[in-house]
Design a protein around this motif. Structure first.
Motif, short mmCIF file in Angstrom:
data_model
loop_
_atom_site.label_atom_id
_atom_site.label_comp_id
_atom_site.label_asym_id
_atom_site.label_seq_id
_atom_site.Cartn_x
_atom_site.Cartn_y
_atom_site.Cartn_z
N CYS A 187 79.02 40.51 52.67
CA CYS A 187 78.65 39.54 51.61
C CYS A 187 78.53 38.14 52.20
CB CYS A 187 79.71 39.52 50.51
SG CYS A 187 79.63 40.96 49.44
N TYR A 188 77.59 37.35 51.66
CA TYR A 188 77.44 35.99 52.17
C TYR A 188 78.30 34.99 51.40
CZ TYR A 188 74.35 34.89 48.23
OH TYR A 188 73.86 34.68 46.97
N SER A 189 78.83 35.42 50.25
CA SER A 189 79.76 34.58 49.49
C SER A 189 80.42 35.44 48.42
CB SER A 189 79.06 33.37 48.86
OG SER A 189 78.19 33.81 47.86
N LEU A 190 81.41 34.87 47.74
CA LEU A 190 82.22 35.63 46.80
C LEU A 190 82.51 34.83 45.55
CD1 LEU A 190 85.32 37.16 48.64
CD2 LEU A 190 83.45 38.40 47.52
N ILE A 191 82.28 35.42 44.39
CA ILE A 191 82.74 34.81 43.13
C ILE A 191 84.20 35.23 42.92
CG2 ILE A 191 82.53 34.86 40.59
CD1 ILE A 191 80.13 33.51 41.72
N VAL B 37 73.93 39.92 49.59
CA VAL B 37 74.72 40.17 48.38
C VAL B 37 75.86 39.17 48.26
CG1 VAL B 37 76.10 41.85 47.07
CG2 VAL B 37 74.23 42.66 48.53
N MET B 38 76.03 38.66 47.04
CA MET B 38 77.21 37.86 46.66
C MET B 38 78.17 38.84 45.98
SD MET B 38 77.25 34.66 43.96
CE MET B 38 76.74 33.39 45.11
N GLY B 39 79.43 38.84 46.41
CA GLY B 39 80.42 39.72 45.76
C GLY B 39 81.06 39.02 44.57
N HIS B 40 81.83 39.78 43.81
CA HIS B 40 82.47 39.21 42.59
C HIS B 40 83.77 39.98 42.37
CE1 HIS B 40 81.74 37.93 38.08
NE2 HIS B 40 83.03 37.93 38.37
N ILE B 41 84.90 39.27 42.41
CA ILE B 41 86.21 39.91 42.23
C ILE B 41 87.07 39.08 41.27
CG2 ILE B 41 86.29 41.18 44.42
CD1 ILE B 41 87.85 38.87 45.63
N LYS C 155 73.93 40.07 43.06
CA LYS C 155 75.39 40.02 42.94
C LYS C 155 75.90 41.36 42.40
CE LYS C 155 77.61 37.28 39.80
NZ LYS C 155 78.40 38.24 38.99
N THR C 156 76.97 41.85 43.02
CA THR C 156 77.64 43.06 42.55
C THR C 156 79.07 42.70 42.17
OG1 THR C 156 78.30 43.53 44.83
CG2 THR C 156 76.33 44.66 44.02
N GLU C 157 79.72 43.55 41.39
CA GLU C 157 81.14 43.36 41.07
C GLU C 157 81.93 44.43 41.82
OE1 GLU C 157 81.78 43.13 36.83
OE2 GLU C 157 80.40 41.43 36.63
N LYS C 158 82.82 44.01 42.68
CA LYS C 158 83.64 44.89 43.55
C LYS C 158 82.73 45.86 44.33
CE LYS C 158 86.86 45.62 40.16
NZ LYS C 158 88.14 45.84 39.50
N MET C 159 83.02 47.18 44.33
CA MET C 159 82.16 48.20 44.93
C MET C 159 81.72 47.92 46.38
SD MET C 159 81.50 50.35 42.27
CE MET C 159 79.88 51.04 42.18
#
Ligand code: KIV
Length: 256
Positions: A167-171, A128-132, A110-114
């Motif tokens: 990304c396969y999903s997003l927080i 990768v799971m994204g996080h915004i 998981k990454t945050e933004k970027m």
């Protein structure tokens, strides 16, 4: 068989996804047996396990060690590990460090933004799971994000960019419910909310928060499903009393 990132992606619109954090073998085993679909080795590790005041102090070594511990407790759940602050500042670091987490036992990272470095990790074959929204690694104001129109549009754009990056999903963390609903309806990948309301495709909480174990502060979105810090205190008090009164160990707990 482990749940893959592709399977999570295909869960969009087919029921809700349950996700929780874990940092150790025993807790991970409970999550797996309970049928939690995604177990996150979050860098919340820094605050709820290591006692730091920020997630920024978490290192790759910390993440590799705890990802290994969690993955050893899991047979089926999908294990996603956070890339910690400073470990994905450029494409090379991002791909190299993501690979280390996969080697430690994660199924995805998981990454945050970027979006650009996120794409580099995906191009290297790692899901990768994204996080915004509220992204604890870089944010300075720990309040609800995306409240005015401009900020809301920017978060919606970030969601689209991360979807385009693969990304396969997003927080979605700590954003108004209506914005989370709009993002969920816009992107074709599952959204997992934390403080983002009921309309996301899934929910995540930090496990020591929802178990009432971490009690330094309680965000509004945290619901206590247990009161472990009180339970542990009672058990510790009882143990202490029995030791002082020479009641423990009794015959049943001694060798003869
Ligand atoms: O580190 C973490 O636990 C997280 C969750 C809050 C989603 O990123």
């Amino acid at each position: 068989m482990k749940i893959t990132a592709q399977q999570i992606k295909s869960m969009k619109g087919k029921g809700r996804i349950a996700m929780l954090t874990a940092y150790d073998y025993s807790t991970a085993k409970v999550m797996d047996e309970a049928g939690i679909e995604i177990v996150l080795v979050g860098d919340s590790l820094g605050m709820v396990v290591l006692g730091y005041d920020t997630t920024q102090k978490v290192t790759m070594n910390d993440m590799v060690r705890h990802t290994g511990a969690v993955s050893r407790g899991i047979k089926k759940s999908h294990v996603v590990a956070d890339l910690p602050y400073g470990s994905y500042g450029n494409k090379e670091d991002a791909a190299r460090n993501a690979k280390l987490l996969i080697e430690a036992g994660a199924d995805s990272v998981k990454t945050e933004k970027m979006p650009e470095v996120t794409k580099a990790i995906i191009d290297a074959g790692i899901p990768v799971m994204g996080h915004i929204g509220l992204t604890p690694q870089t944010i300075t104001n720990f309040r609800v994000q995306g409240k005015d129109e401009e900020a809301a549009n920017s978060i919606l754009e970030q969601a689209k960019e991360l979807e385009r990056a693969g990304c396969y999903s997003l927080i979605l963390e700590c954003i108004p419910r209506d914005l989370a609903k709009k993002i969920t309806e816009t992107v074709k990948i599952p959204t997992i909310g934390i403080g983002a309301g009921i309309d996301c495709d899934g929910q995540v909480l930090v496990t020591p928060d929802m178990l009432g174990l971490f009690t330094d502060f309680k965000p509004k979105f945290v619901k206590h499903y247990a009161h472990l810090s009180e339970n542990i205190k009672q058990a510790v008090d009882e143990y202490k009393q029995e030791v002082k009164e020479r009641k423990f160990p009794d015959d049943a707990h001694s060798f003869h």
